[in-house]
Design an enzyme around this catalytic site. Structure first.
Site, mmCIF file in Angstrom:
data_model
loop_
_atom_site.group_PDB
_atom_site.id
_atom_site.type_symbol
_atom_site.label_atom_id
_atom_site.label_comp_id
_atom_site.label_asym_id
_atom_site.label_seq_id
_atom_site.Cartn_x
_atom_site.Cartn_y
_atom_site.Cartn_z
ATOM 1 N N HIS A 184 0.800 -1.239 0.000
ATOM 2 C CA HIS A 184 0.000 0.000 0.000
ATOM 3 C C HIS A 184 0.827 1.282 0.000
ATOM 4 O O HIS A 184 0.291 2.379 -0.050
ATOM 5 C CB HIS A 184 -0.953 0.037 1.212
ATOM 6 C CG HIS A 184 -0.238 0.289 2.518
ATOM 7 N ND1 HIS A 184 0.518 -0.678 3.131
ATOM 8 C CD2 HIS A 184 -0.153 1.376 3.302
ATOM 9 C CE1 HIS A 184 1.026 -0.187 4.237
ATOM 10 N NE2 HIS A 184 0.643 1.061 4.374
HETATM 11 N N1 UDP Z 1 -2.818 -5.537 9.451
HETATM 12 C C1 UDP Z 1 -4.083 -6.050 9.728
HETATM 13 N N2 UDP Z 1 -4.864 -6.463 8.692
HETATM 14 C C2 UDP Z 1 -4.453 -6.434 7.393
HETATM 15 C C3 UDP Z 1 -3.159 -5.901 7.119
HETATM 16 C C4 UDP Z 1 -2.371 -5.449 8.166
HETATM 17 O O1 UDP Z 1 -4.488 -6.134 10.891
HETATM 18 O O2 UDP Z 1 -5.220 -6.824 6.504
HETATM 19 C C5 UDP Z 1 -1.995 -5.043 10.553
HETATM 20 C C6 UDP Z 1 -0.604 -5.622 10.671
HETATM 21 O O3 UDP Z 1 -0.571 -6.733 11.503
HETATM 22 C C7 UDP Z 1 0.197 -4.498 11.265
HETATM 23 C C8 UDP Z 1 -0.514 -3.258 10.807
HETATM 24 O O4 UDP Z 1 -1.781 -3.660 10.325
HETATM 25 O O5 UDP Z 1 0.095 -4.565 12.676
HETATM 26 C C9 UDP Z 1 0.282 -2.577 9.725
HETATM 27 O O6 UDP Z 1 -0.458 -1.583 9.183
HETATM 28 P P1 UDP Z 1 -0.124 -0.917 7.796
HETATM 29 O O7 UDP Z 1 0.581 -1.907 6.939
HETATM 30 O O8 UDP Z 1 -1.387 -0.312 7.319
HETATM 31 O O9 UDP Z 1 0.830 0.270 8.200
HETATM 32 P P2 UDP Z 1 2.397 0.411 8.312
HETATM 33 O O10 UDP Z 1 2.895 -0.646 9.224
HETATM 34 O O11 UDP Z 1 2.955 0.286 6.942
HETATM 35 O O12 UDP Z 1 2.592 1.780 8.863
#
Ligand code: UDP
Length: 364
Positions: A204
């Protein structure tokens, strides 16, 4: 002592949950402010339910928008809340627009700012999150760091030693707390998956989904990887929109060995991450979660602000490069997807407790 705890987007919820809990147990008067940056049930409310985060005391309902619009809207809506509640401090987590918007609002009103997950740097200013990190850290009074690289980065940027604390990783507090519950999830059955026989993919980041060129690479990468193993892709709303706008929806949905599902709740997602052969991701959180679980992770980025996941953990960077990702999957499969690595120090489920204790010591 009263502290406003801010959250706004999906990765904030797993970080704020243990902090709110630890603050309550330590007798800190805390209120939860949800900025509304993410607002759909699948990106927001489900996490409050599953992680047992109390209902937000305030919801700013800022909603979507361009970076400038969203940041400005959150600032505009948060200012009267701070004036009304007169907290001793505002606590922000991570690196999203809500983090810098609420941080800036607090310090302009003379309120102390606490940043959890401070000091991480990708050294890539094309990443909107990197700007949020640098700016938030530059105005924070207390900086809680999850890995030693953060201390180095903050030192180099001239932040005072006494403001920086190596607290550990609050996201991993949540992971360890919920892991046994994830064992009861029936998501593998529902998606027709078998333990260790699939890859979990999340994608994403703007650099990977905001141009047609990168979406074409992503499509090729998924096709190549799916020749080796079944892939499950909980599809982020931003990526779904991007594939559609680029006219690539049919190509993606037509990939035979690919299971696409909506974004999953935390427990189901944790079940996938803890039972898959390997994760393919551009998420910051997933790099850390796989390291804590000892599951291999291939990161579809050229850099990471979380270097400990490489030096101590299970992470490898391939960029959004179909060839590199496919050969890394092959290499891992030849070793039965066994990961070499260890869980970093202080990623022990107690980071939030340490933060609560330090906050009381410093601000009380
Ligand atoms: N996550 C979730 N469901 C999903 C995809 C990700 O619960 O379908 C959780 C994942 O375990 C992690 C968090 O969302 O804890 C990560 O979020 P995201 O990838 O949106 O943000 P980033 O970590 O890149 O800031």
């Amino acid at each position: 002592m009263k502290i406003l705890c801010v959250c706004g987007a999906r990765p904030n919820f797993m970080k704020i949950a243990p902090i709110v809990d630890a603050f309550s147990k330590a007798g800190i008067d805390r209120a939860i402010v949800h900025t509304g940056q993410h607002y759909s049930p699948e990106m927001s409310r489900n996490f409050f339910d599953q992680l047992e985060i109390p209902k937000p005391d305030v919801n700013l309902e800022a909603g979507p928008g361009s970076h400038a619009f969203q940041t400005a809207e959150i600032i505009r809506r948060f200012e009267p809340v701070v004036i009304d509640q007169k907290p001793d401090a505002v606590l922000v987590v991570g690196d999203v627009n809500s983090t810098i918007a609420c941080g800036l609002t607090a310090v302009k009103l003379g309120i102390k700012l606490i940043h959890v997950e401070a000091g991480l740097r990708s050294f890539d200013k094309a990443m909107p999150e990197e700007i949020n990190r640098i700016l938030t850290d530059s105005i924070s009074d207390m900086l809680f760091v999850s890995e030693p690289s953060g201390i180095e980065n903050l030192r180099r940027e001239g932040r005072p030693e006494e403001a920086v604390f190596l607290a550990g990783n609050v996201m991993i507090d949540t992971l360890f707390k919920r892991l046994s519950k994830a064992g009861n999830s029936d998501i593998l059955k529902r998606l027709g998956l078998k333990e260790k026989e699939f890859l979990t993919l999340t994608l994403h980041r703007p650099e990977n989904v905001d141009s047609r060129e990168s979406l074409l690479k992503a499509a090729e990468l998924i096709e190549r990887a799916s020749e080796q193993l079944k892939i499950v892709l909980p599809l982020h709303p931003r990526t779904k929109r991007a594939f559609k706008q680029a006219g690539l929806e049919e190509r993606i949905t037509g990939i035979e060995n690919l299971v696409i599902c909506p974004p999953l709740n935390y427990i189901d997602f944790l079940r996938l991450l803890s039972t898959n052969a390997c994760a393919l991701t551009d998420s910051g959180g997933v790099q850390e979660e796989t390291t804590a679980l000892g599951i291999p992770c291939i990161t579809l980025r050229k850099n990471t602000e979380r270097p400990i996941t490489i030096t101590e953990g299970t992470n490898t960077l391939t960029g959004l490069n179909p060839e590199k990702a496919a050969s890394q999957i092959k290499k891992l499969s030849e070793n039965n997807f066994k990961a070499e690595g260890r869980c970093p120090k202080l990623w022990d489920g107690k980071a939030a407790e340490r933060i609560a204790a330090e906050v009381i010591k410093t601000l009380a």
